[in-house]
Design a protein around this motif. Structure first.
Motif, PDB file in Angstrom:
ATOM      1  N   SER A  81       0.847  -1.192   0.000  1.00  0.00           N
ATOM      2  CA  SER A  81       0.000   0.000   0.000  1.00  0.00           C
ATOM      3  C   SER A  81       0.875   1.232   0.000  1.00  0.00           C
ATOM      4  O   SER A  81       2.068   1.175   0.294  1.00  0.00           O
ATOM      5  CB  SER A  81      -0.917   0.015   1.230  1.00  0.00           C
ATOM      6  OG  SER A  81      -0.161   0.071   2.416  1.00  0.00           O
ATOM      7  N   GLY A  82       0.304   2.347  -0.341  1.00  0.00           N
ATOM      8  CA  GLY A  82       1.062   3.585  -0.377  1.00  0.00           C
ATOM      9  C   GLY A  82       0.229   4.729  -0.912  1.00  0.00           C
ATOM     10  O   GLY A  82      -1.003   4.656  -0.966  1.00  0.00           O
ATOM     11  N   GLN A  83       0.905   5.783  -1.328  1.00  0.00           N
ATOM     12  CA  GLN A  83       0.230   6.994  -1.786  1.00  0.00           C
ATOM     13  C   GLN A  83       1.040   7.613  -2.908  1.00  0.00           C
ATOM     14  O   GLN A  83       2.265   7.666  -2.848  1.00  0.00           O
ATOM     15  CB  GLN A  83       0.082   7.977  -0.625  1.00  0.00           C
ATOM     16  CG  GLN A  83      -0.798   9.181  -0.931  1.00  0.00           C
ATOM     17  CD  GLN A  83      -0.958  10.060   0.298  1.00  0.00           C
ATOM     18  OE1 GLN A  83       0.001  10.663   0.758  1.00  0.00           O
ATOM     19  NE2 GLN A  83      -2.161  10.120   0.832  1.00  0.00           N
ATOM     20  N   GLU A  84       0.351   8.051  -3.954  1.00  0.00           N
ATOM     21  CA  GLU A  84       0.971   8.738  -5.080  1.00  0.00           C
ATOM     22  C   GLU A  84       0.056   9.863  -5.543  1.00  0.00           C
ATOM     23  O   GLU A  84      -1.115   9.631  -5.820  1.00  0.00           O
ATOM     24  CB  GLU A  84       1.206   7.771  -6.260  1.00  0.00           C
ATOM     25  CG  GLU A  84       2.310   6.735  -6.039  1.00  0.00           C
ATOM     26  CD  GLU A  84       3.690   7.327  -6.176  1.00  0.00           C
ATOM     27  OE1 GLU A  84       3.792   8.491  -6.623  1.00  0.00           O
ATOM     28  OE2 GLU A  84       4.666   6.626  -5.835  1.00  0.00           O
ATOM     29  N   ASP A  85       0.591  11.079  -5.606  1.00  0.00           N
ATOM     30  CA  ASP A  85      -0.138  12.228  -6.144  1.00  0.00           C
ATOM     31  C   ASP A  85      -1.526  12.396  -5.527  1.00  0.00           C
ATOM     32  O   ASP A  85      -2.500  12.691  -6.216  1.00  0.00           O
ATOM     33  CB  ASP A  85      -0.270  12.105  -7.663  1.00  0.00           C
ATOM     34  CG  ASP A  85       1.073  12.219  -8.367  1.00  0.00           C
ATOM     35  OD1 ASP A  85       2.055  12.579  -7.683  1.00  0.00           O
ATOM     36  OD2 ASP A  85       1.143  11.949  -9.567  1.00  0.00           O
ATOM     37  N   GLY A  86      -1.639  12.176  -4.229  1.00  0.00           N
ATOM     38  CA  GLY A  86      -2.908  12.359  -3.544  1.00  0.00           C
ATOM     39  C   GLY A  86      -3.823  11.157  -3.578  1.00  0.00           C
ATOM     40  O   GLY A  86      -4.889  11.170  -2.959  1.00  0.00           O
ATOM     41  N   TYR A  87      -3.448  10.109  -4.296  1.00  0.00           N
ATOM     42  CA  TYR A  87      -4.232   8.882  -4.348  1.00  0.00           C
ATOM     43  C   TYR A  87      -3.601   7.829  -3.435  1.00  0.00           C
ATOM     44  O   TYR A  87      -2.382   7.676  -3.389  1.00  0.00           O
ATOM     45  CB  TYR A  87      -4.288   8.326  -5.770  1.00  0.00           C
ATOM     46  CG  TYR A  87      -5.221   9.074  -6.689  1.00  0.00           C
ATOM     47  CD1 TYR A  87      -6.498   8.589  -6.943  1.00  0.00           C
ATOM     48  CD2 TYR A  87      -4.819  10.254  -7.299  1.00  0.00           C
ATOM     49  CE1 TYR A  87      -7.359   9.273  -7.796  1.00  0.00           C
ATOM     50  CE2 TYR A  87      -5.669  10.946  -8.151  1.00  0.00           C
ATOM     51  CZ  TYR A  87      -6.932  10.452  -8.395  1.00  0.00           C
ATOM     52  OH  TYR A  87      -7.778  11.129  -9.235  1.00  0.00           O
ATOM     53  N   ASN A  88      -4.446   7.083  -2.734  1.00  0.00           N
ATOM     54  CA  ASN A  88      -4.006   5.954  -1.938  1.00  0.00           C
ATOM     55  C   ASN A  88      -4.211   4.679  -2.738  1.00  0.00           C
ATOM     56  O   ASN A  88      -5.145   4.584  -3.534  1.00  0.00           O
ATOM     57  CB  ASN A  88      -4.813   5.867  -0.638  1.00  0.00           C
ATOM     58  CG  ASN A  88      -4.703   7.126   0.191  1.00  0.00           C
ATOM     59  OD1 ASN A  88      -3.702   7.384   0.828  1.00  0.00           O
ATOM     60  ND2 ASN A  88      -5.761   7.935   0.164  1.00  0.00           N
ATOM     61  N   TYR A  89      -3.352   3.693  -2.514  1.00  0.00           N
ATOM     62  CA  TYR A  89      -3.543   2.420  -3.176  1.00  0.00           C
ATOM     63  C   TYR A  89      -3.245   1.274  -2.222  1.00  0.00           C
ATOM     64  O   TYR A  89      -2.505   1.406  -1.267  1.00  0.00           O
ATOM     65  CB  TYR A  89      -2.668   2.302  -4.425  1.00  0.00           C
ATOM     66  CG  TYR A  89      -1.182   2.340  -4.177  1.00  0.00           C
ATOM     67  CD1 TYR A  89      -0.480   1.197  -3.773  1.00  0.00           C
ATOM     68  CD2 TYR A  89      -0.461   3.521  -4.343  1.00  0.00           C
ATOM     69  CE1 TYR A  89       0.880   1.226  -3.543  1.00  0.00           C
ATOM     70  CE2 TYR A  89       0.916   3.554  -4.119  1.00  0.00           C
ATOM     71  CZ  TYR A  89       1.579   2.409  -3.723  1.00  0.00           C
ATOM     72  OH  TYR A  89       2.930   2.444  -3.493  1.00  0.00           O
ATOM     73  N   PHE A  90      -3.878   0.158  -2.517  1.00  0.00           N
ATOM     74  CA  PHE A  90      -3.683  -1.065  -1.750  1.00  0.00           C
ATOM     75  C   PHE A  90      -3.798  -2.224  -2.720  1.00  0.00           C
ATOM     76  O   PHE A  90      -4.805  -2.361  -3.412  1.00  0.00           O
ATOM     77  CB  PHE A  90      -4.737  -1.157  -0.649  1.00  0.00           C
ATOM     78  CG  PHE A  90      -4.728  -2.451   0.117  1.00  0.00           C
ATOM     79  CD1 PHE A  90      -3.548  -3.002   0.562  1.00  0.00           C
ATOM     80  CD2 PHE A  90      -5.916  -3.098   0.417  1.00  0.00           C
ATOM     81  CE1 PHE A  90      -3.537  -4.181   1.286  1.00  0.00           C
ATOM     82  CE2 PHE A  90      -5.922  -4.279   1.143  1.00  0.00           C
ATOM     83  CZ  PHE A  90      -4.734  -4.829   1.574  1.00  0.00           C
ATOM     84  N   VAL A  91      -2.760  -3.042  -2.819  1.00  0.00           N
ATOM     85  CA  VAL A  91      -2.713  -4.146  -3.771  1.00  0.00           C
ATOM     86  C   VAL A  91      -2.516  -5.453  -3.024  1.00  0.00           C
ATOM     87  O   VAL A  91      -1.619  -5.572  -2.194  1.00  0.00           O
ATOM     88  CB  VAL A  91      -1.559  -3.963  -4.787  1.00  0.00           C
ATOM     89  CG1 VAL A  91      -1.518  -5.126  -5.765  1.00  0.00           C
ATOM     90  CG2 VAL A  91      -1.692  -2.645  -5.522  1.00  0.00           C
ATOM     91  N   MET A  92      -3.364  -6.434  -3.318  1.00  0.00           N
ATOM     92  CA  MET A  92      -3.207  -7.786  -2.791  1.00  0.00           C
ATOM     93  C   MET A  92      -2.822  -8.702  -3.948  1.00  0.00           C
ATOM     94  O   MET A  92      -3.582  -8.853  -4.905  1.00  0.00           O
ATOM     95  CB  MET A  92      -4.500  -8.285  -2.155  1.00  0.00           C
ATOM     96  CG  MET A  92      -4.875  -7.578  -0.873  1.00  0.00           C
ATOM     97  SD  MET A  92      -6.436  -8.200  -0.202  1.00  0.00           S
ATOM     98  CE  MET A  92      -6.128  -9.953  -0.198  1.00  0.00           C
ATOM     99  N   LYS A  93      -1.656  -9.305  -3.870  1.00  0.00           N
ATOM    100  CA  LYS A  93      -1.142 -10.166  -4.936  1.00  0.00           C
ATOM    101  C   LYS A  93      -1.294 -11.628  -4.533  1.00  0.00           C
ATOM    102  O   LYS A  93      -0.794 -12.054  -3.497  1.00  0.00           O
ATOM    103  CB  LYS A  93       0.332  -9.868  -5.221  1.00  0.00           C
ATOM    104  CG  LYS A  93       0.893 -10.652  -6.403  1.00  0.00           C
ATOM    105  CD  LYS A  93       2.331 -10.252  -6.695  1.00  0.00           C
ATOM    106  CE  LYS A  93       2.838 -10.937  -7.961  1.00  0.00           C
ATOM    107  NZ  LYS A  93       2.912 -12.399  -7.826  1.00  0.00           N
ATOM    108  N   GLY A  94      -2.012 -12.402  -5.358  1.00  0.00           N
ATOM    109  CA  GLY A  94      -2.253 -13.808  -5.068  1.00  0.00           C
ATOM    110  C   GLY A  94      -1.148 -14.715  -5.591  1.00  0.00           C
ATOM    111  O   GLY A  94      -0.520 -14.431  -6.613  1.00  0.00           O
ATOM    112  N   GLU A  95      -0.939 -15.820  -4.887  1.00  0.00           N
ATOM    113  CA  GLU A  95       0.062 -16.800  -5.302  1.00  0.00           C
ATOM    114  C   GLU A  95      -0.249 -18.143  -4.664  1.00  0.00           C
ATOM    115  O   GLU A  95      -1.079 -18.245  -3.755  1.00  0.00           O
ATOM    116  CB  GLU A  95       1.476 -16.344  -4.905  1.00  0.00           C
ATOM    117  CG  GLU A  95       1.641 -16.067  -3.426  1.00  0.00           C
ATOM    118  CD  GLU A  95       2.975 -15.424  -3.096  1.00  0.00           C
ATOM    119  OE1 GLU A  95       3.789 -15.246  -4.010  1.00  0.00           O
ATOM    120  OE2 GLU A  95       3.188 -15.105  -1.913  1.00  0.00           O
ATOM    121  N   ASN A  96       0.398 -19.190  -5.146  1.00  0.00           N
ATOM    122  CA  ASN A  96       0.272 -20.547  -4.616  1.00  0.00           C
ATOM    123  C   ASN A  96      -1.161 -21.069  -4.587  1.00  0.00           C
ATOM    124  O   ASN A  96      -1.658 -21.493  -3.540  1.00  0.00           O
ATOM    125  CB  ASN A  96       0.866 -20.634  -3.196  1.00  0.00           C
ATOM    126  CG  ASN A  96       2.297 -20.195  -3.131  1.00  0.00           C
ATOM    127  OD1 ASN A  96       3.070 -20.425  -4.059  1.00  0.00           O
ATOM    128  ND2 ASN A  96       2.669 -19.547  -2.030  1.00  0.00           N
TER     129      ASN A  96
END
Length: 461
Positions: A81-96
Motif C-alpha cells: 500500500s502507499g500513496q501517489e499524487d494524492g491517491y491511496n492504493y492497496f494491492v493484494m497479490k495472489g500466489e500458490n
C-alpha cells in the motif's frame, strides 16, 4: 479459465500505481479481519472468503461452479500500500493456488488456475469504491474489472452453512471459526444473564488471583512535526489496553503525560508514584522523539521529553528507556511491559512519510484464554523499542508509528482463534519485528530500514 475478463481504460494514476506496485511488493494492515469478495468472469461467478492477518499473512478461499462442478481453491496473499499524487492504493497479490475440493470429472485443469489479484485506489472523493480484480500477473489494462461486491464480515455471519462453502468439516480452520463464533455468542448471553459476566471474573480470580492493569502513557502529542502521529499512537494503544483489561475483567488504571503536561517532572512524578501490587500488570508506552548521546553504549534510546524544539536538550528534558525499565522492575509488579516508538539515532528529527497503510477497522473476537495466558499466567519483564542503534523510526499522521501498528498486528494475530500455537510474548515481538521491517523495506519507497530491539524475560507463573 478466467482469461477473458473485460477491462476498462485506466487513468494516469493507475499506471503510477502499477509502477509503484512492481517496485515495492508487500505491505498494509488489517488484523484478523474477515471479508467477502464476489466477482465474475467469462460467465462464472466467484465468491471469496478473505482471512487477513497482516501484509505477509493472508489467504482467500475462492468458491465457484464450473461445468456443474463445485470448486474451492485456496490462494495466499501478500500486499502493498502507499500513496501517489494524492491517491491511496492497496494491492493484494495472489500466489500458490491450491484446490481444496476434488475436481474429478471436471474439465478444469487444476494446474492452470491463475491467482486473482485485487487493487483498491481512492482519494477523498472516491472513498468506498469497489476494488478491481485481475488474474493477469502483468496487470494489463484490459484485464482489470470492478468486483461485484466487497464487505467485511461479522463473526455472527459465520454459520455452519456459510463455512461449508469454503471448508471441510475436519479442517482446523473450520473448527476455529466455529469456536470463535460460538464463544462470541456465549459471551453475549453471559453479558445478559450473569451480571456482566461475573462468573468469568470469579473463576479467573480463583485461578490467578485479583489483578490490576496500570497503563502509563508518555506521549509527545503537542510537538509540531510528529504530534499528530503520536496522538494516533496514544489513541490506538490506550484503546487496546482498555479493551484488554475489560475482556479480562481486571481493574484498569491509566496515567497519562501528554499535551501541556508533557514534561520530565510530570513523567517522573507518575513513575515514582506508581505503586502496583505483587500480582499487577504495568504497561509503559512512549511515543515521541528519541535519540542517542554521542558516547552512548546502551542499545535503547533516550526519550526526548520536550514539547517544543526550542527548549534546551539536557538531562532535565530527557529520560532513558532503560532507566524506566529498571525503575519499574523494582516496583514489584508481576508483569512489566515497556514499549517505546521513537528514533534511536543521533540527535535529529523523527522521520515522517506520506506512505500510509490500510488500518483495519476491527479485528475479530479475541481468544480470552490466550489473553489470560499472556497477561495473567505469566510473570517477568519485557522491553522493546522501535529501532536499532543508529536507525530512525518511521510514522505518518494517519496510522501513527509503523512499529506501533506492527505490534498491534502481531498481538491481534497471536490472540486469534485461528492461530493454534501457544501464545507468547516472544512470538509477538518477533512478528512485530518482521512486520516493521517489511513496512519500511518494501511498503515505503522513501523509508530506511527499521529493526526493532527487544528483550524478554517472561515465564509461566
Amino acid at each position: 479459465m478466467k482469461n477473458h475478463k473485460k477491462g476498462f481504460k485506466t487513468s494516469y494514476i493507475w499506471r503510477i500505481l502499477l509502477f509503484s506496485f512492481f517496485l515495492t511488493l508487500s505491505a498494509p494492515v488489517f488484523s484478523q479481519s474477515l471479508y467477502e469478495i464476489e466477482f465474475s468472469a467469462s460467465g462464472v461467478k466467484y465468491k471469496g472468503f478473505l482471512v487477513y492477518f497482516n501484509e505477509e499473512d493472508a489467504y482467500m478461499r475462492i468458491a465457484y461452479t464450473y461445468n456443474d462442478v463445485y470448486n474451492v481453491v485456496n490462494i495466499d496473499y501478500t500486499s502493498t500500500s502507499g500513496q501517489e499524487d494524492g491517491y491511496n492504493y492497496f494491492v493484494m497479490k495472489g500466489e500458490n493456488p491450491k484446490f481444496i475440493t476434488s475436481n474429478s470429472g471436471s474439465r478444469v485443469d487444476r494446474r492452470s488456475y491463475n491467482p486473482d489479484h485485487f487493487v483498491w485506489v481512492w482519494d477523498e472523493q472516491t472513498k468506498g469504491e469497489m476494488p478491481f480484480v485481475t488474474d493477469d500477473p502483468n496487470f494489463s489494462e484490459e484485464s482489470l474489472k470492478r468486483v461485484d461486491s466487497y464487505k467485511e464480515l461479522k463473526v455472527s455471519e459465520l454459520t455452519d452453512e456459510y463455512l461449508h462453502r469454503f471448508y471441510w468439516d475436519n479442517e482446523k480452520e473450520y473448527l476455529a471459526f466455529q469456536n470463535m463464533r460460538d464463544n462470541e455468542l456465549d459471551s453475549h448471553v453471559a453479558q445478559e444473564h450473569y451480571d456482566n459476566n461475573t462468573t468469568q471474573q470469579q473463576n479467573q480470580e480463583a485461578n490467578y488471583g485479583a489483578a490490576k492493569m496500570h497503563l502509563v502513557m508518555l506521549v509527545n502529542s503537542s510537538i509540531g512535526d510528529i504530534g499528530a502521529s503520536c496522538e494516533t499512537d496514544s489513541r490506538n494503544m490506550t484503546k487496546e489496553f482498555e479493551d484488554i483489561a475489560a475482556a479480562l475483567k481486571v481493574d484498569f488504571r491509566k496515567y497519562e503525560v501528554k499535551g501541556s503536561s508533557f514534561t520530565k517532572d510530570n513523567a517522573m512524578r507518575v513513575l515514582n508514584g506508581l505503586n502496583p501490587g505483587s500480582n499487577d500488570i504495568v504497561v509503559f508506552y512512549y511515543s515521541g522523539h528519541g535519540f542517542r548521546w554521542a558516547d552512548q553504549t546502551d542499545a535503547y534510546p533516550q526519550m526526548d521529553i520536550r514539547a517544543s524544539p526550542y527548549t534546551k536538550l539536557s538531562a532535565e528534558t530527557t529520560l532513558s528507556v532503560s532507566s524506566v525499565y529498571n525503575l519499574l522492575d523494582k516496583k514489584g509488579a508481576r508483569l512489566n511491559i515497556v514499549i517505546t516508538d521513537c528514533c534511536n539515532s543521533d540527535i535529529g528529527i523523527n522521520k515522517m512519510t506520506e506512505t500510509s497503510f490500510l488500518a483495519g477497522r476491527s479485528y475479530q473476537t479475541p481468544h480470552i484464554e490466550k489473553l489470560q495466558k499472556l497477561f495473567l499466567a505469566t510473570k517477568g519483564n519485557m522491553i522493546v523499542t522501535s529501532s536499532s542503534a543508529g536507525q530512525v523510526s518511521w510514522s505518518n499522521s494517519v496510522n501513527g508509528g509503523f512499529f506501533t501498528l506492527s505490534f498491534l498486528q502481531a498481538f491481534h494475530e497471536e490472540i486469534s482463534y485461528l492461530k493454534t500455537q501457544e501464545p507468547s510474548w516472544e512470538n509477538i515481538l518477533k512478528k512485530s519485528h518482521a512486520n516493521t521491517v517489511n513496512k519500511t523495506d518494501t511498503g515505503c519507497r522513501n523509508c530506511t530500514t527499521q529493526n526493532p530491539v527487544f528483550y524478554t524475560k517472561i515465564s509461566k507463573r
